[in-house]
Design an enzyme around this catalytic site. Structure first.
Site, PDB file in Angstrom:
ATOM      1  N   ASN A  73      -8.173  -7.888   9.363  1.00 18.96           N
ATOM      2  CA  ASN A  73      -8.227  -8.448   8.014  1.00 18.96           C
ATOM      3  C   ASN A  73      -8.442  -9.959   7.982  1.00 18.96           C
ATOM      4  O   ASN A  73      -8.546 -10.554   6.906  1.00 18.96           O
ATOM      5  CB  ASN A  73      -6.941  -8.106   7.247  1.00 18.96           C
ATOM      6  CG  ASN A  73      -6.795  -6.612   7.049  1.00 18.96           C
ATOM      7  OD1 ASN A  73      -5.855  -6.004   7.537  1.00 18.96           O
ATOM      8  ND2 ASN A  73      -7.752  -6.003   6.376  1.00 18.96           N
ATOM      9  N   ARG A  85       0.440 -11.443   1.857  1.00 16.85           N
ATOM     10  CA  ARG A  85      -0.429 -11.704   3.016  1.00 16.85           C
ATOM     11  C   ARG A  85      -1.192 -13.029   2.928  1.00 16.85           C
ATOM     12  O   ARG A  85      -1.770 -13.468   3.925  1.00 16.85           O
ATOM     13  CB  ARG A  85      -1.402 -10.532   3.230  1.00 16.85           C
ATOM     14  CG  ARG A  85      -0.710  -9.230   3.631  1.00 16.85           C
ATOM     15  CD  ARG A  85      -1.640  -8.257   4.339  1.00 16.85           C
ATOM     16  NE  ARG A  85      -2.079  -8.723   5.658  1.00 16.85           N
ATOM     17  CZ  ARG A  85      -2.926  -8.065   6.451  1.00 16.85           C
ATOM     18  NH1 ARG A  85      -3.439  -6.911   6.049  1.00 16.85           N
ATOM     19  NH2 ARG A  85      -3.272  -8.543   7.630  1.00 16.85           N
ATOM     20  N   ARG A 109      -8.415  -3.852  -2.831  1.00 17.50           N
ATOM     21  CA  ARG A 109      -8.157  -5.147  -2.196  1.00 17.50           C
ATOM     22  C   ARG A 109      -9.310  -6.138  -2.425  1.00 17.50           C
ATOM     23  O   ARG A 109      -9.136  -7.164  -3.051  1.00 17.50           O
ATOM     24  CB  ARG A 109      -7.935  -4.984  -0.688  1.00 17.50           C
ATOM     25  CG  ARG A 109      -6.713  -4.164  -0.335  1.00 17.50           C
ATOM     26  CD  ARG A 109      -5.435  -4.854  -0.800  1.00 17.50           C
ATOM     27  NE  ARG A 109      -4.258  -4.097  -0.462  1.00 17.50           N
ATOM     28  CZ  ARG A 109      -3.611  -4.197   0.681  1.00 17.50           C
ATOM     29  NH1 ARG A 109      -4.035  -5.024   1.609  1.00 17.50           N
ATOM     30  NH2 ARG A 109      -2.529  -3.480   0.891  1.00 17.50           N
ATOM     31  N   ASP A 128     -11.973   0.425   6.461  1.00 17.71           N
ATOM     32  CA  ASP A 128     -11.898   0.871   7.860  1.00 17.71           C
ATOM     33  C   ASP A 128     -10.914   2.024   8.070  1.00 17.71           C
ATOM     34  O   ASP A 128     -10.785   2.546   9.160  1.00 17.71           O
ATOM     35  CB  ASP A 128     -11.601  -0.305   8.813  1.00 17.71           C
ATOM     36  CG  ASP A 128     -10.208  -0.895   8.614  1.00 17.71           C
ATOM     37  OD1 ASP A 128      -9.503  -0.502   7.653  1.00 17.71           O
ATOM     38  OD2 ASP A 128      -9.816  -1.769   9.418  1.00 17.71           O
ATOM     39  N   CYS A 143      -7.560  -1.583  12.823  1.00 24.53           N
ATOM     40  CA  CYS A 143      -6.927  -2.693  12.078  1.00 24.53           C
ATOM     41  C   CYS A 143      -6.243  -3.690  13.002  1.00 24.53           C
ATOM     42  O   CYS A 143      -6.063  -4.839  12.623  1.00 24.53           O
ATOM     43  CB  CYS A 143      -5.808  -2.209  11.160  1.00 24.53           C
ATOM     44  SG  CYS A 143      -6.136  -0.841  10.122  1.00 24.53           S
ATOM     45  N   ASN A 188       0.868  -1.186   0.000  1.00 24.98           N
ATOM     46  CA  ASN A 188       0.000   0.000   0.000  1.00 24.98           C
ATOM     47  C   ASN A 188       0.897   1.226   0.000  1.00 24.98           C
ATOM     48  O   ASN A 188       2.117   1.109   0.207  1.00 24.98           O
ATOM     49  CB  ASN A 188      -0.974  -0.028   1.193  1.00 24.98           C
ATOM     50  CG  ASN A 188      -0.258   0.137   2.528  1.00 24.98           C
ATOM     51  OD1 ASN A 188       0.517   1.073   2.736  1.00 24.98           O
ATOM     52  ND2 ASN A 188      -0.523  -0.784   3.459  1.00 24.98           N
ATOM     53  N   ALA A 200       2.954   0.860   8.284  1.00 27.86           N
ATOM     54  CA  ALA A 200       2.489  -0.274   7.476  1.00 27.86           C
ATOM     55  C   ALA A 200       1.109   0.029   6.907  1.00 27.86           C
ATOM     56  O   ALA A 200       0.503  -0.802   6.230  1.00 27.86           O
ATOM     57  CB  ALA A 200       2.431  -1.534   8.334  1.00 27.86           C
ATOM     58  N   HIS A 213      -8.356   0.180   2.357  1.00 30.32           N
ATOM     59  CA  HIS A 213      -9.313  -0.608   3.143  1.00 30.32           C
ATOM     60  C   HIS A 213     -10.390   0.343   3.675  1.00 30.32           C
ATOM     61  O   HIS A 213     -10.065   1.444   4.143  1.00 30.32           O
ATOM     62  CB  HIS A 213      -8.649  -1.278   4.353  1.00 30.32           C
ATOM     63  CG  HIS A 213      -7.922  -2.556   4.051  1.00 30.32           C
ATOM     64  ND1 HIS A 213      -6.763  -2.924   4.699  1.00 30.32           N
ATOM     65  CD2 HIS A 213      -8.210  -3.563   3.191  1.00 30.32           C
ATOM     66  CE1 HIS A 213      -6.359  -4.106   4.258  1.00 30.32           C
ATOM     67  NE2 HIS A 213      -7.210  -4.508   3.329  1.00 30.32           N
TER      68      HIS A 213
HETATM   69  N1  ARG Z   1       0.130  -3.519   5.586  1.00 30.16           N
HETATM   70  C1  ARG Z   1      -1.204  -4.007   5.738  1.00 30.16           C
HETATM   71  C2  ARG Z   1      -1.826  -4.185   4.354  1.00 30.16           C
HETATM   72  O1  ARG Z   1      -1.514  -3.430   3.479  1.00 30.16           O
HETATM   73  C3  ARG Z   1      -2.017  -3.057   6.562  1.00 30.16           C
HETATM   74  C4  ARG Z   1      -3.398  -3.539   6.838  1.00 30.16           C
HETATM   75  C5  ARG Z   1      -4.251  -2.556   7.602  1.00 30.16           C
HETATM   76  N2  ARG Z   1      -5.474  -3.124   7.933  1.00 30.16           N
HETATM   77  C6  ARG Z   1      -6.685  -2.557   7.826  1.00 30.16           C
HETATM   78  N3  ARG Z   1      -7.710  -3.211   8.276  1.00 30.16           N
HETATM   79  N4  ARG Z   1      -6.843  -1.374   7.262  1.00 30.16           N
HETATM   80  O2  ARG Z   1      -2.606  -5.066   4.118  1.00 30.16           O
END
Ligand code: ARG
Length: 306
Positions: free
Chosen positions: A98, A117, A171, A201, A295, A44, A289, A199
């Site tokens: 997630n 992931r 995503r 959230d 999250c 991201n 991150a 995302h």
């Molecule tokens: N580095 C993770 C990703 O890019 C961060 C996830 C953050 N999670 C969230 N629910 N916004 O997937």
């Protein structure tokens, strides 16, 4: 605003036990300790592996401290915190939001878009099988192959409206929307996201009294229209870019309590005027991150009214 800082942890604990409302139901949260947290890849726009590598051991130390304060804050407030075992080589496992979409003890396990992931799917599935045996959830299922969906991070239960808001684009796949609707028997409103706020959230948060915080810039034009059509203007609170980039929407709200990393004083007074109190537990290192408070948690015992 109560800010959790190391020097004040004792003091804030006392303050928190005073504001804790014993009649409130505090959810059971799933968290994952940042034993193996790091920024080594870029999936991201917030992730900068180079910046991380220059100072990795110091950054990790601070991140671990931030996480401990957050975890302690939840426990002091009365949340039950469950832990999933962190796995080496899976730095983003800390972002338990997630892992799955959960409602009424039914679990839909995430399917991650990026290969970085995807290996998280197995340990999360193993955790939920255990949770089933412990009686914490009743049913565990997966999305069909070919549909990406990144858990509660992209699918938010709005308790006031009894609907899910689902993010798609960067995503999760749009097709996940119908699947979630059929599985849980609830209406799902799909919102297309822009790449930076990948995302849902990160940019939308329904609050307990019906207001919805959101950052318009995170959404495509048509998603902004859907939001405005569905939520009356007096309940819709648009936040500015600075608050959005501090991940203000990535908060945990229970009753009158809002727990977030940090927010502007203007927004805080707005929230206070609506009757909410804000606890700030900075988790800025997780911002490297692309994540924040919400999250780092997953609500395991969300239930609908009917
Ligand atoms: N580095 C993770 C990703 O890019 C961060 C996830 C953050 N999670 C969230 N629910 N916004 O997937």
């Amino acid at each position: 605003m109560i800010t959790i800082a190391q020097s004040k942890i004792q003091e804030t604990r006392i303050l928190m036990s005073n504001i804790k409302n014993s009649t409130e139901h505090y959810p059971r949260l799933l968290m994952c300790a940042p034993d193996h947290f790091e920024v080594t890849y870029e999936i991201n726009q917030w992730m900068q592996p180079q910046t991380w590598s220059h100072n990795s051991s110091e950054l990790l130390k601070v991140a671990q401290q931030e996480w401990r304060f957050l975890n302690q804050t939840f426990k002091t407030l009365g949340f039950d915190v469950e832990l999933v075992k962190p796995q080496p080589g899976l730095p983003d496992m800390v972002f338990t939001a997630n892992a799955a979409v959960i409602l009424n003890e039914r679990v839909l396990l995430a399917r991650f878009r990026f290969q970085e992931r995807q290996p998280e799917e197995k340990p999360f599935a193993q955790y939920f099988e255990l949770a089933k045996r412990k009686g914490l959830v009743k049913e565990v299922n997966s999305f069909p192959v070919g549909i990406f969906q990144e858990g509660a991070g992209d699918c938010i239960w709005d308790n006031q409206r009894q609907i899910f808001w689902a993010g798609y684009g960067p995503r999760s796949s749009k097709e996940a929307t119908d699947y979630i609707g059929d599985y849980f028997g609830k209406e799902v409103v799909a919102l297309e996201l822009s790449p930076r706020f990948y995302h849902l959230d990160l940019s939308l948060s329904p609050l307990s009294n019906g207001q919805v915080l959101y950052y318009p810039g995170a959404f495509t034009g048509s998603a902004q229209k859907i939001i405005k059509d569905r939520i009356p203007a007096n309940e819709l609170i648009a936040i500015d870019k600075e608050d959005a980039e501090n991940f203000v929407c990535n908060l945990v709200n229970v009753g009158k309590q809002i727990i977030l990393s940090n927010c502007s004083s203007q927004l805080e007074s707005k929230l206070n005027n609506l009757g909410y109190s804000v606890i700030s537990t900075p988790v800025r290192k997780f911002g490297l991150a692309g994540g924040s408070v919400c999250c780092l948690t997953l609500k395991l015992d969300l239930t609908s009214k009917h």
